[in-house]
Every structure is written in C-alpha cells, then in structure tokens.
Design an enzyme around this catalytic site. Structure first.
Site, PDB file in Angstrom:
ATOM      1  N   CYS A 182      38.229  44.401  39.597  1.00 35.28           N
ATOM      2  CA  CYS A 182      36.850  44.051  39.944  1.00 35.28           C
ATOM      3  C   CYS A 182      36.133  45.236  40.575  1.00 35.28           C
ATOM      4  O   CYS A 182      34.907  45.296  40.585  1.00 35.28           O
ATOM      5  CB  CYS A 182      36.848  42.867  40.899  1.00 35.28           C
ATOM      6  SG  CYS A 182      37.980  43.101  42.252  1.00 35.28           S
ATOM      7  N   GLU A 218      34.159  35.418  44.638  1.00 30.02           N
ATOM      8  CA  GLU A 218      34.186  36.880  44.497  1.00 30.02           C
ATOM      9  C   GLU A 218      34.187  37.141  43.006  1.00 30.02           C
ATOM     10  O   GLU A 218      35.151  36.828  42.307  1.00 30.02           O
ATOM     11  CB  GLU A 218      35.430  37.461  45.169  1.00 30.02           C
ATOM     12  CG  GLU A 218      35.511  37.182  46.659  1.00 30.02           C
ATOM     13  CD  GLU A 218      34.379  37.804  47.449  1.00 30.02           C
ATOM     14  OE1 GLU A 218      33.858  38.852  47.034  1.00 30.02           O
ATOM     15  OE2 GLU A 218      33.988  37.222  48.480  1.00 30.02           O
ATOM     16  N   SER A 270      35.499  35.424  37.101  1.00 28.29           N
ATOM     17  CA  SER A 270      34.344  35.942  36.366  1.00 28.29           C
ATOM     18  C   SER A 270      33.034  35.376  36.904  1.00 28.29           C
ATOM     19  O   SER A 270      32.998  34.315  37.538  1.00 28.29           O
ATOM     20  CB  SER A 270      34.486  35.574  34.891  1.00 28.29           C
ATOM     21  OG  SER A 270      34.424  34.169  34.760  1.00 28.29           O
ATOM     22  N   GLY A 323      32.405  31.877  35.106  1.00 28.43           N
ATOM     23  CA  GLY A 323      33.224  30.788  35.662  1.00 28.43           C
ATOM     24  C   GLY A 323      32.801  30.470  37.088  1.00 28.43           C
ATOM     25  O   GLY A 323      32.641  29.305  37.465  1.00 28.43           O
ATOM     26  N   GLY A 324      32.603  31.517  37.873  1.00 27.59           N
ATOM     27  CA  GLY A 324      32.213  31.338  39.272  1.00 27.59           C
ATOM     28  C   GLY A 324      30.866  30.642  39.401  1.00 27.59           C
ATOM     29  O   GLY A 324      30.687  29.751  40.220  1.00 27.59           O
TER      30      GLY A 324
HETATM   31  P1  NAP Z   1      37.858  33.395  35.124  1.00 29.29           P
HETATM   32  O1  NAP Z   1      37.993  33.338  33.664  1.00 29.29           O
HETATM   33  O2  NAP Z   1      36.531  33.126  35.715  1.00 29.29           O
HETATM   34  O3  NAP Z   1      38.939  32.356  35.681  1.00 29.29           O
HETATM   35  C1  NAP Z   1      39.134  32.133  37.080  1.00 29.29           C
HETATM   36  C2  NAP Z   1      39.544  30.673  37.296  1.00 29.29           C
HETATM   37  O4  NAP Z   1      38.415  29.814  37.158  1.00 29.29           O
HETATM   38  C3  NAP Z   1      40.574  30.129  36.319  1.00 29.29           C
HETATM   39  O5  NAP Z   1      41.420  29.243  37.014  1.00 29.29           O
HETATM   40  C4  NAP Z   1      39.740  29.412  35.304  1.00 29.29           C
HETATM   41  O6  NAP Z   1      40.421  28.357  34.641  1.00 29.29           O
HETATM   42  C5  NAP Z   1      38.653  28.821  36.173  1.00 29.29           C
HETATM   43  N1  NAP Z   1      37.400  28.614  35.463  1.00 29.29           N
HETATM   44  C6  NAP Z   1      36.659  29.574  34.836  1.00 29.29           C
HETATM   45  N2  NAP Z   1      35.543  29.019  34.327  1.00 29.29           N
HETATM   46  C7  NAP Z   1      35.573  27.692  34.634  1.00 29.29           C
HETATM   47  C8  NAP Z   1      34.700  26.590  34.385  1.00 29.29           C
HETATM   48  N3  NAP Z   1      33.577  26.760  33.713  1.00 29.29           N
HETATM   49  N4  NAP Z   1      35.064  25.377  34.848  1.00 29.29           N
HETATM   50  C9  NAP Z   1      36.215  25.201  35.523  1.00 29.29           C
HETATM   51  N5  NAP Z   1      37.087  26.207  35.782  1.00 29.29           N
HETATM   52  C10 NAP Z   1      36.767  27.432  35.346  1.00 29.29           C
HETATM   53  O7  NAP Z   1      38.262  34.839  35.682  1.00 29.29           O
HETATM   54  P2  NAP Z   1      39.563  35.714  35.331  1.00 29.29           P
HETATM   55  O8  NAP Z   1      39.582  36.033  33.899  1.00 29.29           O
HETATM   56  O9  NAP Z   1      40.725  35.072  35.873  1.00 29.29           O
HETATM   57  O10 NAP Z   1      39.327  37.071  36.150  1.00 29.29           O
HETATM   58  C11 NAP Z   1      38.639  38.188  35.635  1.00 29.29           C
HETATM   59  C12 NAP Z   1      37.304  38.348  36.340  1.00 29.29           C
HETATM   60  O11 NAP Z   1      37.490  38.253  37.744  1.00 29.29           O
HETATM   61  C13 NAP Z   1      36.613  39.671  36.120  1.00 29.29           C
HETATM   62  O12 NAP Z   1      35.262  39.461  35.855  1.00 29.29           O
HETATM   63  C14 NAP Z   1      36.801  40.400  37.451  1.00 29.29           C
HETATM   64  O13 NAP Z   1      35.829  41.355  37.731  1.00 29.29           O
HETATM   65  C15 NAP Z   1      36.796  39.272  38.414  1.00 29.29           C
HETATM   66  N6  NAP Z   1      37.522  39.591  39.633  1.00 29.29           N
HETATM   67  C16 NAP Z   1      36.846  39.628  40.803  1.00 29.29           C
HETATM   68  C17 NAP Z   1      37.508  39.967  41.962  1.00 29.29           C
HETATM   69  C18 NAP Z   1      36.764  40.036  43.258  1.00 29.29           C
HETATM   70  O14 NAP Z   1      37.375  40.055  44.300  1.00 29.29           O
HETATM   71  N7  NAP Z   1      35.467  40.061  43.243  1.00 29.29           N
HETATM   72  C19 NAP Z   1      38.883  40.209  41.945  1.00 29.29           C
HETATM   73  C20 NAP Z   1      39.554  40.131  40.739  1.00 29.29           C
HETATM   74  C21 NAP Z   1      38.848  39.794  39.586  1.00 29.29           C
HETATM   75  P3  NAP Z   1      41.367  28.602  33.370  1.00 29.29           P
HETATM   76  O15 NAP Z   1      42.701  28.944  33.946  1.00 29.29           O
HETATM   77  O16 NAP Z   1      41.346  27.305  32.684  1.00 29.29           O
HETATM   78  O17 NAP Z   1      40.767  29.722  32.574  1.00 29.29           O
END
Ligand code: NAP
Length: 509
Positions: A303, A266, A243, A246-247
């Site tokens: 995404c 990404e 996200s 998070g990113g």
């Molecule tokens: P996410 O919630 O950002 O989680 C991704 C990873 O980051 C997880 O391991 C999460 O840990 C960790 N994380 C998130 N916030 C953090 C923080 N503040 N501090 C430390 N670690 C943190 O994303 P998601 O739900 O897995 O994926 C959905 C999102 O990804 C959507 O927005 C989608 O559009 C995007 N996406 C992008 C692509 C691309 O190639 N651009 C591809 C697929 C998905 P936890 O396990 O503890 O939550």
C-alpha cells in the site's frame, strides 16, 4: 507441534470451537495443494458477534496485566507454529519464505509492543479534576476521565499481508489490547494461514483463561459474510485493510446502519515522490535506481508503493528516468497474490496504454498470476486533467510526471488526493522549495519522508499509517503503531465515583 505438513480442516472458529458448515469453497494457492474451507454465513457471523458481546462483559473489565499476558501468549503460540505458518502462507500467497518469516516477526513484535504499551498505562490518557467543594459560585465535583474499550470489533485483513495485517495482525492486536473482543472475517486469498493463526489464538485463550468469545474467525467465500459483519448491531467498530472499492462499499454500509459505527479503513494510495532539483542533479541516477527497487519490491504489492515520481523536465530528470527504466528492465515477472490481483494489475495498466500524452517508457505483457514492471511518463497538465492516472495500480507500475518548474511542482502537489505517504528527495540547495512543499504534503499524507522510500513501515509509537481520504476513511487514525489502539477506545468521564467502583484500568496509574 510436530514437523508434519499443516493440512487445514477448513472450519470456522467461533468462541473456542471449530465449526463446520456444509457449503465449501476451495483455496487457490500459488503453489502446492488446494484445500476446502467452510463458506461463512450471516448466521455464523451472528453466533460469533453474540459470543463476542458476552465475552466483553468480562474481557472489557479485565486488568491491563491480564490482557498483556494474553497478547504475549498469542505471540508465543504463533512462534510455536512458525514453520507451518510459513509453509501454508508461502503456498497460498506465493510470497517467499523470508518475507513470511519477517512478517511473522513483525506480527509477534506488534503483539508484544501492545502488551508493554498497555502495561505502561499512559494510553488511557487518565485525567483527574479534583473536587472543589468550596468553589464559588458553584462547587466542582470530582471528575476522572479514562479511555474505555468500545465493545466487539470486526476485522478485515488484506491479501498482501497474510500475517501482519490479518488474523492476528495490527487491528486485532490493538483491539484486544484495548479490551475489545474481535471477530475476524477471513481473507479468501489465505484461508489456511488464517486458520493456523486462529488456532494459535485459541491456544492462548486456553492457556490464559480469557473468555473464549474474545476471538472468532469466520471464513469468507461469499461477500454476504463481510456485509453481515459490519451491519451486525453488536459490532461497535470495524478495522479494515484492503482496496478502495471494497473499503468504500463496507464504509457505506456502516454509515447506513440505524446506529452508524466508525469504519477504520486503510485503503490504497499512490504515495507521490517529489525529486527536488538539486537532489535530481546530484543523485538522479541513484534515486531512479532506488525508486525502481521500491516499486517492484514484493511485486509492487504494498500500500506504500511510491507509484508516482515527480521530477522536472531537463537533463537531470532524464538521468533519473533512464536509470529507473534500466533498473526495471532487469526485474522479471513476479507471482502475484491472487489471480484477481494479477488481472486487476493488467486492467490498471491498460488505463495508461494508448492514452494521449502518456508515453510508455517500459511496456511489458504478463499473463496468468504473474506481473512484470511497467513504466510511463506524462506531464503535469495531462495528469491534473485525467483523474484515472491518479488511481492506484496495485503492482509494479510506475508513472513519472515531468514538471516545468518549481511552481508547477507545487501546483501538482496540491492536486493529489489523500495519501498514506509523501516523499521528498532533497539536497541542501533545495531547502526553500522543500519549505514551500512541506505544508502542502503535510495536509495530504499521514507520513512525510525525506530522502528515503516509503515501503518499510516501522511499528512504533510515532508511526502514522493512515491519511486523508482515500488513503483512509478516518484521517485522525493510524492502523500501525501503538497510537492505533485509540480507534477502539472511547473517553468516559466518571463523576464523584468512589474508587472501589472504578474500572480496573484505573489501577496503578
Ligand atoms: P480487498 O479486495 O478490498 O479485500 C479486503 C477484504 O474485504 C476481504 O476480506 C474481502 O473479501 C473483503 N471485501 C472486499 N470487498 C467487499 C465487499 N464489497 N463486500 C464485502 N466484503 C468485501 O483488498 P485486498 O485485495 O485484500 O488488498 C489489496 C489492497 O489493499 C490494495 O489496494 C492495497 O493498496 C490495500 N492495502 C492497504 C493497506 C493500508 O494499510 N492502507 C495495507 C495493505 C493493503 P473476500 O475475501 O471475499 O475478497
């Protein structure tokens, strides 16, 4: 392997050994039994990073053939565990078996593609300026340049691709191909899937004899794991898929380190789709139906989901809108990847409800872990004034923006933030409008498509899956395709070095 059900032991993998920890967290599967997993800690992260650095002194100097064999062995070990990976993956994510099987093929295909890519050697971008000892006024030394691996890489996978963008996904494959050890921070949405894939990588390490520290998996459970990983002084770069929130948090930590490192994030995107006037007139119904299919595929959890459609006001646009609305009515509620993602979808939808000049075309309610499609319509002026309407809603939600004419379509295109993709639907009569839009879209997106939908991302030499911020944190990079290896390489110039001293990657190029 036997046909027994896979029951995760819940340990971390650190440099070839399964390591337990006292604190446990429970998985939250869409169906099937929950399992307990060890909570990661900064101390475990440190052990994995130290092992990765130690392994780099060998692995970073291995031959391309050795690394290619290792990648192919990982693919084989994943295939051996195929049925169990599908079983636990479906249970944890709620994705159907066909999707998990397809994603497994993509994952093993990616590993094999990188194996052949590094065997070929062109990615090293080898350059040689031959010595000119007689040159006046100054002689030129012998100069050789080659791309070298950067050292240990941290990888964060995404919830929506438990295989292809996770433990042995694109980032891991690219880093290992480059010669970089990897420490994966396991995603808490699919810890069991992460574990069995890590087991496959462990099997490949044992078969091929690469150093065990080349790969570690630290399960999450708490946010301090990811934070400690990106801040660890031995980590040289981060590959992240997830996200924007998070990113961005992790990107900021990387930038604030005493020695900042690149963060290849990404992130999300709304992937605007522009329907030009001749195409709208000739094929409005067909494009509207196709768009509805694209935004609801996999419950809209891609995404590359084209969440925004731009089309002119008037009859042809109305036909597009009614076709999309009708098609979306036929799509029922779908299971989302996690409770949190389902909740975030409802919160995202609430940004559109009751907003001035935003008309609901299809408004649905959903609860628990499910989501059903929603469709809204607004005009260009409203969209351009209201930043919240341009934020990604992760799930099956569409927004149609009606423009008054071609000039307004161009103005709107200029208004979009960075995107993974931008699409134009066009017919022969749309050529002059397309010529005006293309230079704008090229500056906005990593991939520009015509007459298609962006949800399928081919793994190929030419693919660019990235784009200007906020689509990614590094607009010069891609996370899909062979070009993604460049993120984990650094050019080094070797001046007057005897051949015998040069790294093995110089061999046979
Ligand atoms: P996410 O919630 O950002 O989680 C991704 C990873 O980051 C997880 O391991 C999460 O840990 C960790 N994380 C998130 N916030 C953090 C923080 N503040 N501090 C430390 N670690 C943190 O994303 P998601 O739900 O897995 O994926 C959905 C999102 O990804 C959507 O927005 C989608 O559009 C995007 N996406 C992008 C692509 C691309 O190639 N651009 C591809 C697929 C998905 P936890 O396990 O503890 O939550």
């Amino acid at each position: 392997m036997t046909d027994e059900t896979f029951t995760p032991h819940g340990c971390h993998l650190i440099a070839g050994s399964w390591v337990d920890a006292e604190a446990r967290f429970s998985s939250d599967p869409a169906h099937g039994p929950a399992h307990d997993f060890s909570v990661g800690t900064p101390d475990l992260v440190d052990r994995a990073c130290v092992a990765a650095e130690e392994a780099f002194w060998t692995y970073g100097y291995s031959t391309r053939a050795e690394r290619a064999d290792f990648l192919e062995a990982i693919a084989e070990e994943i295939e051996k565990r195929g049925a169990k990976i599908t079983e636990i993956g479906c249970s944890e994510t709620g994705l159907p078996a066909a999707r998990l099987e397809g994603e497994r093929g993509r994952t093993t295909g990616q590993l094999r593609l990188f194996a052949s890519h590094i065997r070929d050697g062109a990615y090293l971008d080898f350059r040689h300026d031959v010595a000119l000892p007689e040159r006046a006024p100054l002689p030129r030394p012998d100069l050789k340049m080659v791309q070298r691996p950067i050292g240990p890489v941290a990888v964060f996978g995404a919830s929506n691709f438990p295989l292809a963008f996770s433990t042995a996904g694109g980032d891991t494959a690219a880093a290992l191909a480059a010669g970089c050890p990897v420490v994966v921070k396991g995603h808490s949405a699919h810890p069991g899937t992460g574990e069995i894939v890590a087991e496959a990588i462990k099997g490949a390490i044992e078969r091929t004899g690469v150093p065990a520290g080349v790969f570690s998996l630290i399960q999450g459970g708490k946010r301090d794991v990811g934070q400690a990983l990106v801040q660890h002084p031995l980590i040289r770069a981060v590959g992240f898929t997830g996200s924007l929130a998070g990113g961005r948090a992790l990107f900021d930590l990387c930038a604030a380190r005493p020695e900042p490192i690149p963060f290849f994030g990404e992130l999300g995107s709304v992937n605007p789709m522009f329907v030009l006037s001749h195409a709208a007139k000739a094929r409005g119904r067909e494009i509207g139906t196709g768009w509805a299919g694209s935004i609801t595929m996999g419950a809209g959890q891609f995404c590359t989901n084209p969440g925004i459609a731009v089309i002119a006001a008037g009859e042809a646009g109305d036909t597009f809108v009614s076709a999309a609305t009708e098609a979306l009515k036929d799509v029922g509620a779908q299971v989302m990847l996690t409770d949190g993602i389902a909740q975030a979808y409802r919160e995202g939808k609430s940004r559109f409800d009751g907003r001035n000049a935003v008309e609901p075309l299809l408004a649905t309610e959903s609860d628990g872990r499910s989501a059903s499609p929603n469709l809204y319509q607004t005009d260009a002026a409203t969209y351009m004034q209201d930043h919240a309407l341009g934020e990604e809603v992760f799930g099956p939600l569409g927004l149609v923006i009606r423009v008054s004419d071609e000039a307004e379509m161009e103005e709107l295109a200029r208004n979009f933030e960075g995107q993974l993709t931008a699409t134009m639907h066009l017919d022969d009569g749309d050529a002059s409008q397309a010529r005006k839009l293309l230079p704008i879209l090229e500056r906005k997106a990593g991939r520009v498509l015509v007459n298609g939908f962006p949800t399928g991302v081919e793994v190929a030499d030419t693919m660019v899956h990235g784009g200007p911020y906020p689509a990614s944190t590094n607009f010069g990079a891609t996370s899909v395709g062979t070009l993604s290896i460049r993120r984990f390489l650094r050019p080094v110039c070797f001046q007057n070095l005897p051949d015998a001293l040069l790294p093995s990657d110089f061999q046979s190029i």
